[in-house]
Design an enzyme around this catalytic site. Structure first.
Site, PDB file in Angstrom:
ATOM      1  N   GLY A   1       0.688  -5.088   1.049  1.00 28.03           N
ATOM      2  CA  GLY A   1      -0.568  -5.178   0.299  1.00 28.03           C
ATOM      3  C   GLY A   1      -0.377  -5.839  -1.061  1.00 28.03           C
TER       4      GLY A   1
ATOM      5  CB  ALA B   1      -0.896  -0.025   1.222  1.00 26.80           C
TER       6      ALA B   1
ATOM      7  CD  GLU C   1      -2.045  -7.779   3.342  1.00 24.76           C
ATOM      8  OE1 GLU C   1      -1.951  -6.601   2.949  1.00 24.76           O
ATOM      9  OE2 GLU C   1      -2.371  -8.079   4.495  1.00 24.76           O
TER      10      GLU C   1
ATOM     11  CD  GLU D   1       2.225  -5.562   5.658  1.00 17.93           C
ATOM     12  OE1 GLU D   1       3.109  -6.413   5.863  1.00 17.93           O
ATOM     13  OE2 GLU D   1       1.291  -5.741   4.843  1.00 17.93           O
TER      14      GLU D   1
HETATM   15  N1  DAK Z   1       4.590   3.170  -0.790  1.00 20.55           N
HETATM   16  C1  DAK Z   1       4.927   4.321  -1.390  1.00 20.55           C
HETATM   17  N2  DAK Z   1       6.035   4.458  -2.161  1.00 20.55           N
HETATM   18  C2  DAK Z   1       6.814   3.367  -2.307  1.00 20.55           C
HETATM   19  C3  DAK Z   1       6.497   2.121  -1.713  1.00 20.55           C
HETATM   20  C4  DAK Z   1       5.303   2.024  -0.927  1.00 20.55           C
HETATM   21  N3  DAK Z   1       4.887   0.895  -0.387  1.00 20.55           N
HETATM   22  N4  DAK Z   1       7.457   1.243  -2.059  1.00 20.55           N
HETATM   23  C5  DAK Z   1       8.331   1.915  -2.846  1.00 20.55           C
HETATM   24  N5  DAK Z   1       7.957   3.193  -3.009  1.00 20.55           N
HETATM   25  C6  DAK Z   1       8.614   4.247  -3.778  1.00 20.55           C
HETATM   26  C7  DAK Z   1       9.851   4.757  -3.037  1.00 20.55           C
HETATM   27  O1  DAK Z   1       9.492   5.710  -2.057  1.00 20.55           O
HETATM   28  C8  DAK Z   1      10.634   5.345  -4.188  1.00 20.55           C
HETATM   29  O2  DAK Z   1      10.060   6.589  -4.513  1.00 20.55           O
HETATM   30  P1  DAK Z   1      11.001   7.915  -4.661  1.00 20.55           P
HETATM   31  O3  DAK Z   1      11.755   8.014  -3.399  1.00 20.55           O
HETATM   32  O4  DAK Z   1      11.877   7.599  -5.843  1.00 20.55           O
HETATM   33  O5  DAK Z   1      10.030   9.012  -4.892  1.00 20.55           O
HETATM   34  C9  DAK Z   1      10.324   4.389  -5.343  1.00 20.55           C
HETATM   35  O6  DAK Z   1       9.126   3.725  -4.987  1.00 20.55           O
HETATM   36  C10 DAK Z   1      11.438   3.355  -5.537  1.00 20.55           C
HETATM   37  O7  DAK Z   1      11.649   2.721  -4.291  1.00 20.55           O
HETATM   38  P2  DAK Z   1      13.098   2.563  -3.627  1.00 20.55           P
HETATM   39  O8  DAK Z   1      13.994   3.676  -4.041  1.00 20.55           O
HETATM   40  O9  DAK Z   1      12.887   2.348  -2.168  1.00 20.55           O
HETATM   41  O10 DAK Z   1      13.607   1.231  -4.349  1.00 20.55           O
HETATM   42  P3  DAK Z   1      14.592   0.141  -3.773  1.00 20.55           P
HETATM   43  O11 DAK Z   1      14.835  -0.778  -4.900  1.00 20.55           O
HETATM   44  O12 DAK Z   1      15.764   0.760  -3.089  1.00 20.55           O
HETATM   45  O13 DAK Z   1      13.759  -0.643  -2.637  1.00 20.55           O
HETATM   46  C11 DAK Z   1      11.824  -1.772  -1.772  1.00 20.55           C
HETATM   47  C12 DAK Z   1      12.651  -1.379  -3.032  1.00 20.55           C
HETATM   48  C13 DAK Z   1      10.537  -2.428  -2.281  1.00 20.55           C
HETATM   49  C14 DAK Z   1      12.595  -2.774  -0.943  1.00 20.55           C
HETATM   50  C15 DAK Z   1      11.518  -0.504  -0.938  1.00 20.55           C
HETATM   51  O14 DAK Z   1      10.953   0.481  -1.818  1.00 20.55           O
HETATM   52  C16 DAK Z   1      10.554  -0.754   0.178  1.00 20.55           C
HETATM   53  O15 DAK Z   1      10.921  -1.264   1.243  1.00 20.55           O
HETATM   54  N6  DAK Z   1       9.277  -0.367  -0.010  1.00 20.55           N
HETATM   55  C17 DAK Z   1       8.253  -0.431   1.000  1.00 20.55           C
HETATM   56  C18 DAK Z   1       7.793  -1.864   1.187  1.00 20.55           C
HETATM   57  C19 DAK Z   1       6.766  -1.957   2.299  1.00 20.55           C
HETATM   58  O16 DAK Z   1       7.028  -1.653   3.458  1.00 20.55           O
HETATM   59  N7  DAK Z   1       5.560  -2.412   1.948  1.00 20.55           N
HETATM   60  C20 DAK Z   1       4.461  -2.528   2.862  1.00 20.55           C
HETATM   61  C21 DAK Z   1       3.687  -1.223   2.925  1.00 20.55           C
HETATM   62  S1  DAK Z   1       2.375  -1.250   4.116  1.00 20.55           S
HETATM   63  C22 DAK Z   1      -5.266  -1.923   4.047  1.00 20.55           C
HETATM   64  C23 DAK Z   1      -4.875  -2.819   3.072  1.00 20.55           C
HETATM   65  C24 DAK Z   1      -3.527  -3.036   2.868  1.00 20.55           C
HETATM   66  C25 DAK Z   1      -2.579  -2.382   3.601  1.00 20.55           C
HETATM   67  C26 DAK Z   1      -2.968  -1.491   4.557  1.00 20.55           C
HETATM   68  C27 DAK Z   1      -4.319  -1.261   4.776  1.00 20.55           C
HETATM   69  N8  DAK Z   1      -6.662  -1.677   4.271  1.00 20.55           N
HETATM   70  C28 DAK Z   1      -7.636  -2.448   3.537  1.00 20.55           C
HETATM   71  C29 DAK Z   1      -7.091  -0.695   5.175  1.00 20.55           C
HETATM   72  C30 DAK Z   1      -1.186  -2.647   3.307  1.00 20.55           C
HETATM   73  C31 DAK Z   1      -0.167  -2.029   3.913  1.00 20.55           C
HETATM   74  C32 DAK Z   1       1.166  -2.085   3.296  1.00 20.55           C
HETATM   75  O17 DAK Z   1       1.365  -2.680   2.275  1.00 20.55           O
END
Ligand code: DAK
Length: 259
Positions: free
Chosen positions: A110, A67, A113, A133
């Site tokens: 997400g 997400a 998921e 997360e």
């Molecule tokens: N959200 C927003 N932007 C993201 C992102 C994300 N989840 N993942 C990556 N990006 C963006 C980065 O910020 C970056 O943008 P800029 O800085 O260039 O503007 C761009 O994508 C490239 O990412 P990186 O520079 O970080 O690339 P790397 O190759 O170095 O790293 C990575 C890739 C995937 C390991 C890293 O980006 C990362 O750790 N991303 C976050 C992964 C994460 O934590 N995912 C879980 C998010 S929480 C719900 C339903 C679902 C959910 C919640 C509620 N409801 C029904 C209410 C789900 C929650 C989640 O998924």
């Protein structure tokens, strides 16, 4: 169908629709609009008589990295309650036609998921699955703790959810999370091939069978068997059942029409 964050091709191949998540710079982070678009696309494809199977994909680098954290960062619990995004996710789960996820690169949070909400997962060798997360102070909220645990068992699910560890496509295959792993160049072709196999069957039987398999995750055995029996009887109400059995007896290929 024109959307901002997804590309939809209803007739990508005969009876197969392709939905591509399309926020490549953000690694296909699932913002609210993208999810609403996905919900709307799946609803119309589910209603489209020509479509028998739907494939959801991203790009080689990312299926979806979760997400959109930037969009969620400042939200309060009450904001989330009001947005009620679960309604959108539920719609995806309710899609009657088979949905295949073609995953390459990151399938995180997400994104993982979403892939698990699909009926089958075809992955490229570069795919990485994770529920990270916990690393940003939250926990999975769209079925991660439930679907992952049912698919891979408690030990691995607990480790992934509590440490945020990613697993490779090969590990995901071994753990039973996904259906197959293929080289990156052909993961989408392979998903389409699988969709083709599904499309060759009676769409009515396919829908009833999907519903019945999913029921196994929601009920006890007795109730599940009862549900299966009802759906089994229902297949005999279709012309496709007559066609399928006549074709077998006449030693020819069946031509299922979805009636
Ligand atoms: N959200 C927003 N932007 C993201 C992102 C994300 N989840 N993942 C990556 N990006 C963006 C980065 O910020 C970056 O943008 P800029 O800085 O260039 O503007 C761009 O994508 C490239 O990412 P990186 O520079 O970080 O690339 P790397 O190759 O170095 O790293 C990575 C890739 C995937 C390991 C890293 O980006 C990362 O750790 N991303 C976050 C992964 C994460 O934590 N995912 C879980 C998010 S929480 C719900 C339903 C679902 C959910 C919640 C509620 N409801 C029904 C209410 C789900 C929650 C989640 O998924």
């Amino acid at each position: 169908m024109n959307f901002e964050f997804i590309l939809v091709t209803p007739n990508f191949a005969p009876h197969i629709a392709l939905v591509q998540l399309n926020r490549p710079k953000e690694l296909n982070a699932l913002n609210l609009q993208l999810m609403l678009e996905l919900k709307s696309a799946l609803k119309s494809l589910d209603e489209d008589e020509m479509v028998r199977c739907i494939v959801i994909t991203g790009n080689q680098q990312a299926f979806a990295a979760g997400a959109d954290i930037k969009q969620m960062e400042s939200k309060t619990a009450i904001d989330l309650l009001k947005i009620d995004q679960f309604e959108t996710w539920d719609q995806i789960r309710k899609t009657k036609k088979p949905v295949i996820a073609a995953v390459s690169g990151f399938a995180l949070g997400g994104g993982c998921e979403l892939a698990m909400t699909c009926d089958m997962i075809v992955a490229s060798e570069s795919a990485k699955f994770g529920q990270p997360e916990i690393k940003i102070g939250i926990m999975p909220g769209a079925g991660g703790t439930q679907r992952l645990t049912r698919a891979v068992g408690k030990a691995l699910a607990m480790e992934m959810v509590l440490t945020g560890k990613f697993i490779s496509a090969a590990e995901a295959l071994k753990a039973g999370l996904i259906n197959r792993v293929v080289p990156e160049e052909i993961y989408l072709d392979e998903a389409i091939k699988l969709a083709n196999e599904v499309c060759a069957m009676s769409p009515i039987a396919t829908q009833l069978a999907k519903e019945s398999v999913n029921k196994a995750f929601e009920t006890g055995l007795q109730e599940g068997l009862f549900f299966e029996r009802k759906n089994f009887y229902m297949t005999f109400a279709s012309e496709d059942q007559k066609e399928g059995m006549s074709a077998f007896v006449e030693k020819r290929k069946p031509a299922f029409k979805g009636h």
